[in-house]
Design an enzyme around this catalytic site. Structure first.
Site, short mmCIF file in Angstrom:
data_model
loop_
_atom_site.label_atom_id
_atom_site.label_comp_id
_atom_site.label_asym_id
_atom_site.label_seq_id
_atom_site.Cartn_x
_atom_site.Cartn_y
_atom_site.Cartn_z
N SER A 56 -27.32 59.23 0.84
CA SER A 56 -28.44 60.13 0.72
C SER A 56 -29.56 59.90 1.72
O SER A 56 -30.42 60.76 1.90
CB SER A 56 -29.03 60.03 -0.68
N LYS A 90 -38.10 56.62 3.72
CA LYS A 90 -37.38 57.66 2.97
C LYS A 90 -38.34 58.29 1.97
O LYS A 90 -39.22 57.61 1.42
CB LYS A 90 -36.19 57.00 2.25
N SER A 144 -25.77 54.73 0.10
CA SER A 144 -26.71 55.68 0.71
C SER A 144 -27.43 55.17 1.95
O SER A 144 -28.12 55.94 2.62
CB SER A 144 -27.75 56.13 -0.31
#
Lengths: 491, 112
Positions: A150, A75, A174
């Site tokens: 997210s 990420k 997330s």
């Protein structure tokens, strides 16, 4: 299914070279990323260089770590030395990591090769991956739908078969919510299990790094690779994980007590989701589990608590992005104060600004006790509620999200309705518990449904043993996976 | 209230509490946040944050037990770390300290 074990076996038996696999994966990202926008950037030079070194070591007869040559995505809020890390924000668009995050370093120590950074909601603030400076991420099951957030890019990267494993971070769901939306396995470990050193902070008392994979077994390998005590993280915990991947052979749920919160099986949950979750609970009961509904009357309060604590911590953590020490700087300002304000205004997107303002407000004089103080008290109540629940149950099971993936733009202008999509995942972060989302079926529109399993603190092994048995019973079919034959044919 | 549409269902809470809307001094909060928003943004954020804060009032409607506030998720089960924090050496601290003039720390010039 293309598992990490199968890929590792191909490398170890020399049917596939590390560089060959990495080049094949990088070519796939280059040709297919436009479909979902899962990746912001691929690390071509560094990835190929690492793979070449691994091939050289293999040729020299050296013993390599078990997952040498296996690609992973990270990420865009985790540092990898020498590469960009932007948190999908204009603020950090040109920032390069000066060091590597411990979780990433640990994974690389097990042989995994980082091949790129994945898209996300800016600074991990969002539940749909529509708040990214680099544009939204599409759901591989339906390109008009959101990927969740997210960590939407990490979920979509695995779900679209571009990589077999990616890292995400989970502050209020997330990892689990995008895993649910994209039909992959997403694991949030116990707070402190995985080091946060090198993870750009959003809400430090809630953030936790975890893996996305196509199977529970792969998630176990990934967890074993990334976890461990780290003196560089003051909240890192030394509790040993113990063997997980070799202990997944649970044969039944005989003697296991499963608690299901009444409130998360109510009419507030979409009918298709509720039906799929009930079907899994029935299968668990058929495998010997005692499944029972119980009252969990703190959902609204948990959501309110989260949206006080997380923005409060974010407003403090993000104060460092001022155009002086980090990030974007407005060069036309006349004064220092103006430079800081305009840099932040230009560098941050709307959702980040909204949460900074909210966090500043709840911490400001006169409101601290009414909001932040109350929220911290409520956090104790959440922890106590889970402690009581785990005195009666071995595991708690819920839907991961009240709905399947929604259409892009559906909640973009209504932050409160967006926040409510995290209602089932947020209480877990407040208590710091381990939890996993497992794909368990499809709704009437063909979109994946996630089954969330929550275990007591540091009991990832029991969590994953149970998840593995459920996975075997469900036999969920992923839409895409990394094509091993394609990799072999490319050689 | 449950809202269904063709693609998904969204859970919205029932506001069952007697709520008082909070008037936010958005200018003061922007100043504290080091953000310079235009008036349209201020109006939009102010409205959205009032909606969010209204939801937060569920906490005020709930009696809280008399117990200490909870700042770490693992406070109840934390295992004490056995490593000892190391202090930095004084010489190293001084060596890495920023330059200082009569008015304060010296920083690079950033605005003309």
């Amino acid at each position: 299914m293309t598992t990490l074990k199968a890929l590792a076996n191909l490398i170890q038996t020399k049917r596939l070279g590390c560089e060959e696999l990495i080049r094949y994966v990088l070519a796939g990202i280059a040709s297919k990323n436009n479909d979902t926008n899962a990746f912001i950037e691929s690390f071509n030079d560094q990835a190929i260089s690492i793979a070449k070194q691994q091939d050289k070591a293999i040729a020299n007869g050296e013993t390599l770590p078990p997952f040498a040559g296996i690609p992973m995505a990270i990420k865009d809020n985790m540092c990898l030395e020498g590469e960009h890390v932007s948190c999908a924000s204009k603020m950090l668009q040109n920032y390069r990591s000066p060091y590597t995050a411990t979780a990433v370093l640990n994974a690389m120590g097990h042989g995994f090769v980082p091949v790129g950074r994945t898209n996300m909601d800016e600074f991990a603030m969002g539940s749909s991956n529509e708040h990214s400076f680099y544009g939204p991420v599409s759901n591989p099951w339906n390109l008009d739908a959101v990927s969740g957030g997210s960590s939407g890019g990490s979920a979509a990267a695995v779900a679209s078969g571009l990589v077999p494993f990616s890292l995400g971070s989970d502050t209020g769901g997330s990892i689990r919510q995008p895993a649910s939306f994209c039909g992959v396995v997403g694991l949030k470990p116990t707070y402190g299990r995985v080091s946060r050193y090198g993870l750009v902070a959003f809400a430090s008392s809630l953030d936790q790094i975890g893996p996305f994979t196509q199977s529970v077994e792969d998630a176990a390998y990934a967890l074993e690779a990334i976890c461990g005590f780290d003196p560089n993280d003051s909240t890192s915990n030394a509790q040993p994980l113990g063997p997980v991947s070799s202990e997944l052979n649970l044969e039944s749920f005989k003697g296991k007590r499963i608690g299901v919160p009444n409130e998360l099986m109510s009419d507030h949950i979409a009918p298709d989701v509720k039906q799929a979750i009930q079907a899994v609970l029935d299968q668990m009961a058929a495998l010997g589990a005692h499944v029972e509904l119980f009252d969990f009357p703190i959902l609204d309060e948990s959501l309110a608590t989260y949206y006080i604590i997380a923005p409060a911590e974010a407003s403090s953590n993000l104060s460092r992005f001022d155009g002086v020490r980090y990030g974007h700087r407005n060069t036309n300002a006349a004064t220092l104060k103006q430079m800081i304000q305009t840099s932040r205004d230009e560098g941050f997107g709307d959702e980040v600004k909204r949460r900074i303002i909210l966090g500043t407000y709840v911490l400001s004089s006169g409101y601290y006790d009414a909001y932040y103080g109350k929220a911290q008290q409520m956090r104790s109540v959440v922890t106590d509620t889970y402690t009581n629940a785990f005195s009666a149950y071995d595991l708690i099971c819920t839907p991961t999200a009240p709905t399947t993936a929604f259409k892009k733009g559906a909640h973009l202008n209504d932050p409160m309705s967006m926040y409510l999509s995290d209602i089932a995942t947020i209480p877990v972060n407040l208590a710091g518990l381990p939890a996993l989302s497992l794909p368990c079926g499809l709704d009437a529109n063909g979109m994946p449904i996630g089954f969330q399993m929550i275990a007591p603190w540091f009991q990832e092994r029991e969590l994953m043993r149970a998840a593995h048995l459920v996975e075997s019973a469900i036999q969920f079919k992923p839409k895409h996976q990394l094509n091993i034959e394609g990799a072999l044919n490319a050689v | 209230m449950v809202i269904f549409n063709s693609f998904s269902v969204v859970w919205l809470p029932q506001f069952k509490y007697d709520l008082s809307m909070t008037n936010i001094d958005i200018d003061a909060i922007c100043e504290l946040s080091a953000l310079s928003l235009n008036q349209d943004q201020k109006n939009e954020f102010s409205k959205q944050i009032q909606t969010i804060l209204t939801y937060m009032d569920v906490l005020n409607a709930r009696p809280m037990p008399a117990q200490s506030q909870h700042e770490s998720p693992l406070q109840a089960v934390a295992i004490q770390r056995d490593d000892q924090p190391q202090s930095f050496q004084h010489d190293l601290m001084v060596e890495n300290a920023p330059d200082y003039s009569a008015e304060g720390f010296v920083v690079p010039k950033i605005a003309s």
